[in-house]
Design an enzyme around this catalytic site. Sequence first.
Site, PDB file in Angstrom:
ATOM      1  N   TYR A 204       0.827  -1.213   0.000  1.00 37.84           N
ATOM      2  CA  TYR A 204       0.000   0.000   0.000  1.00 37.84           C
ATOM      3  C   TYR A 204       0.861   1.263   0.000  1.00 37.84           C
ATOM      4  O   TYR A 204       0.651   2.168   0.805  1.00 37.84           O
ATOM      5  CB  TYR A 204      -0.923   0.029   1.227  1.00 37.84           C
ATOM      6  CG  TYR A 204      -1.878  -1.124   1.283  1.00 37.84           C
ATOM      7  CD1 TYR A 204      -2.935  -1.204   0.385  1.00 37.84           C
ATOM      8  CD2 TYR A 204      -1.714  -2.141   2.207  1.00 37.84           C
ATOM      9  CE1 TYR A 204      -3.809  -2.261   0.416  1.00 37.84           C
ATOM     10  CE2 TYR A 204      -2.580  -3.218   2.246  1.00 37.84           C
ATOM     11  CZ  TYR A 204      -3.625  -3.264   1.351  1.00 37.84           C
ATOM     12  OH  TYR A 204      -4.474  -4.304   1.387  1.00 37.84           O
TER      13      TYR A 204
ATOM     14  N   TYR B 231     -12.679  -7.067   5.742  1.00 38.25           N
ATOM     15  CA  TYR B 231     -11.497  -7.087   4.877  1.00 38.25           C
ATOM     16  C   TYR B 231     -11.175  -8.544   4.573  1.00 38.25           C
ATOM     17  O   TYR B 231     -11.073  -9.367   5.485  1.00 38.25           O
ATOM     18  CB  TYR B 231     -10.287  -6.415   5.559  1.00 38.25           C
ATOM     19  CG  TYR B 231      -9.055  -6.568   4.702  1.00 38.25           C
ATOM     20  CD1 TYR B 231      -8.838  -5.732   3.611  1.00 38.25           C
ATOM     21  CD2 TYR B 231      -8.140  -7.603   4.922  1.00 38.25           C
ATOM     22  CE1 TYR B 231      -7.751  -5.912   2.776  1.00 38.25           C
ATOM     23  CE2 TYR B 231      -7.053  -7.793   4.093  1.00 38.25           C
ATOM     24  CZ  TYR B 231      -6.854  -6.936   3.023  1.00 38.25           C
ATOM     25  OH  TYR B 231      -5.782  -7.125   2.188  1.00 38.25           O
TER      26      TYR B 231
ATOM     27  N   ASP C 242     -13.918 -16.247   7.249  1.00 38.23           N
ATOM     28  CA  ASP C 242     -12.533 -15.904   6.926  1.00 38.23           C
ATOM     29  C   ASP C 242     -11.785 -15.823   8.251  1.00 38.23           C
ATOM     30  O   ASP C 242     -11.871 -14.825   8.966  1.00 38.23           O
ATOM     31  CB  ASP C 242     -12.517 -14.568   6.174  1.00 38.23           C
ATOM     32  CG  ASP C 242     -11.108 -14.070   5.888  1.00 38.23           C
ATOM     33  OD1 ASP C 242     -10.150 -14.607   6.472  1.00 38.23           O
ATOM     34  OD2 ASP C 242     -10.984 -13.133   5.080  1.00 38.23           O
TER      35      ASP C 242
ATOM     36  N   LYS D 221      -2.029 -16.750   7.190  1.00 37.02           N
ATOM     37  CA  LYS D 221      -1.191 -15.987   8.126  1.00 37.02           C
ATOM     38  C   LYS D 221      -0.365 -16.859   9.083  1.00 37.02           C
ATOM     39  O   LYS D 221       0.749 -17.237   8.755  1.00 37.02           O
ATOM     40  CB  LYS D 221      -2.041 -14.996   8.894  1.00 37.02           C
ATOM     41  CG  LYS D 221      -2.502 -13.814   8.026  1.00 37.02           C
ATOM     42  CD  LYS D 221      -3.035 -12.706   8.866  1.00 37.02           C
ATOM     43  CE  LYS D 221      -3.538 -11.521   8.076  1.00 37.02           C
ATOM     44  NZ  LYS D 221      -2.479 -10.684   7.545  1.00 37.02           N
TER      45      LYS D 221
HETATM   46  N1  PMP Z   1      -8.545 -12.065   5.041  1.00 38.57           N
HETATM   47  C1  PMP Z   1      -8.187 -11.451   6.171  1.00 38.57           C
HETATM   48  C2  PMP Z   1      -9.167 -11.406   7.315  1.00 38.57           C
HETATM   49  C3  PMP Z   1      -6.932 -10.875   6.297  1.00 38.57           C
HETATM   50  O1  PMP Z   1      -6.596 -10.219   7.422  1.00 38.57           O
HETATM   51  C4  PMP Z   1      -6.025 -10.985   5.214  1.00 38.57           C
HETATM   52  C5  PMP Z   1      -4.621 -10.424   5.344  1.00 38.57           C
HETATM   53  N2  PMP Z   1      -4.437  -9.159   4.899  1.00 38.57           N
HETATM   54  C6  PMP Z   1      -6.438 -11.631   4.034  1.00 38.57           C
HETATM   55  C7  PMP Z   1      -7.698 -12.169   3.992  1.00 38.57           C
HETATM   56  C8  PMP Z   1      -5.529 -11.731   2.833  1.00 38.57           C
HETATM   57  O2  PMP Z   1      -4.435 -12.541   3.112  1.00 38.57           O
HETATM   58  P1  PMP Z   1      -3.078 -12.354   2.294  1.00 38.57           P
HETATM   59  O3  PMP Z   1      -2.519 -11.027   2.667  1.00 38.57           O
HETATM   60  O4  PMP Z   1      -2.236 -13.522   2.755  1.00 38.57           O
HETATM   61  O5  PMP Z   1      -3.426 -12.462   0.854  1.00 38.57           O
END
Ligand code: PMP
Length: 458
Positions: A22, A159, A262, A291
């Site tokens: 970003y 998100y 998620d 993660k």
């Molecule tokens: N979903 C959530 C809730 C996240 O916090 C993230 C991390 N930014 C993602 C999806 C996307 O994961 P990544 O950055 O490994 O693509």
Amino acid sequence: MRPGSTQAGLIQRDRERLWHPYAPASPDLPLWEVEAADGVRLRLRGEDGECHEVVDAMSSWWSAIHGYRHPVLDAAAKRQLDNFSHVMFGGLTHAPAVELAEHLVEMAPAAAGRPGLERVFLADSGSVAVEVALKLAVQFQTACGRPSRQRFLSIRGGYHGDTFAAMGVCDPVDGMHSAFPGLLAGNVFAPRPPAAASATTEAVQAWATEVAALAEEHHEGLAAIIVEPVLQGAGGMYSYPAECLRELRLTADRFGLLLIFDEIATGFGRTGELFAAGHAGVVPDIMCVGKALTGGYLSLAAMLCTAGVAATVSNSEAGALLHGPTFMGNPLACAVANASLGLIGDGGWRTDVARISSGLESGLAPAGELGAVRDVRTIGAVGVIELHDAVDVTAVTAAAVRRGVWVRPFRNLVYTMPPYISTAADIAQATAGMVGAVTEVHEAGAHDLAVAGRGGAA
Ligand code: PMP
């Protein structure tokens, strides 16, 4: 490092060639070089050549839950490296992937009378796992004879990643919808659930009624509901009552929608339950993890679904889940993930998270006295200082580094999710550094917010 180059030289070379998350391709953003990482500590070298040993209060964006250079994870990576690092997953398999799938299925949320999550797709990042989940939901609906169900119901403030379908279910205002208006599908967004700290039963019920009304109105075009359970991360470090998940389960079932959780940020103990779904005893049809899956060592994520959903798509005209990345099931990443899940499996995380949670609560409490601060909250091993206005990211980051703490604020939030191995002293250092940095930068009153804003919140 090139012979004869200095830290400033390395940072300058970075600025000439690299993008950061970003960020503009700009020479102006401050950078620190990481010279070493061990346990919960990073050794940073600033552009001025000064060295800072800091406590990593970010776990490298939720991932390094066991800290850096963990002997068990290092050994697992080395063992697998001595065997083989990667093979394609089309037509081939290997023990690290099979063991990981078994591990994940065993750990996944379960409830009596509800099908469990039994089938695993290994993806290369969280965003890709979300893409795969959304694709699966659409393919499932098509297989059930409902091809018009191509969109999703989500909640404001969410998100889910940076790829297109994932962006499409992020908050439509605070997310990136305005930058790509022609490319993000017209998904349906329910209001954000009431905040956990102040929610009443009536407020939860009123919210659930609104969600159900939206589902009823749009269900013929909807494949699934997708949410981050209990804690919305990059959308604002916002927690809402677990009861809302039970309401979403009921609404999904009532209107023939799949329920996707998620758990990419919340999974593996961060909120105090192994998965945030566990706060409500709700089992989704599809779950994404990432993660912390490899303890922050390598990029790996997974999508889990029920046997029923998998069978429906597999027996459909399409005959397959239409996804298959090159590095699917990377053996090195799977081997480290197995070692990380092994560490989680000993159950010590539960005491660690509870201990860190109370350390964060008491350590961050003094921030509540500051005029610039709107709210201070803790959920599991996540601590948040929310300001009234945007954080001066550059100044707060530098002020925290001077106090021996690495944080990466965004918007109006200075937050921490420390590694589970953090001691009471580490947490005290992290929280004191955060409160001190906020006080120095935002209580002085005269400070000009030259660089306010995003900071990035993966
Ligand atoms: N979903 C959530 C809730 C996240 O916090 C993230 C991390 N930014 C993602 C999806 C996307 O994961 P990544 O950055 O490994 O693509």
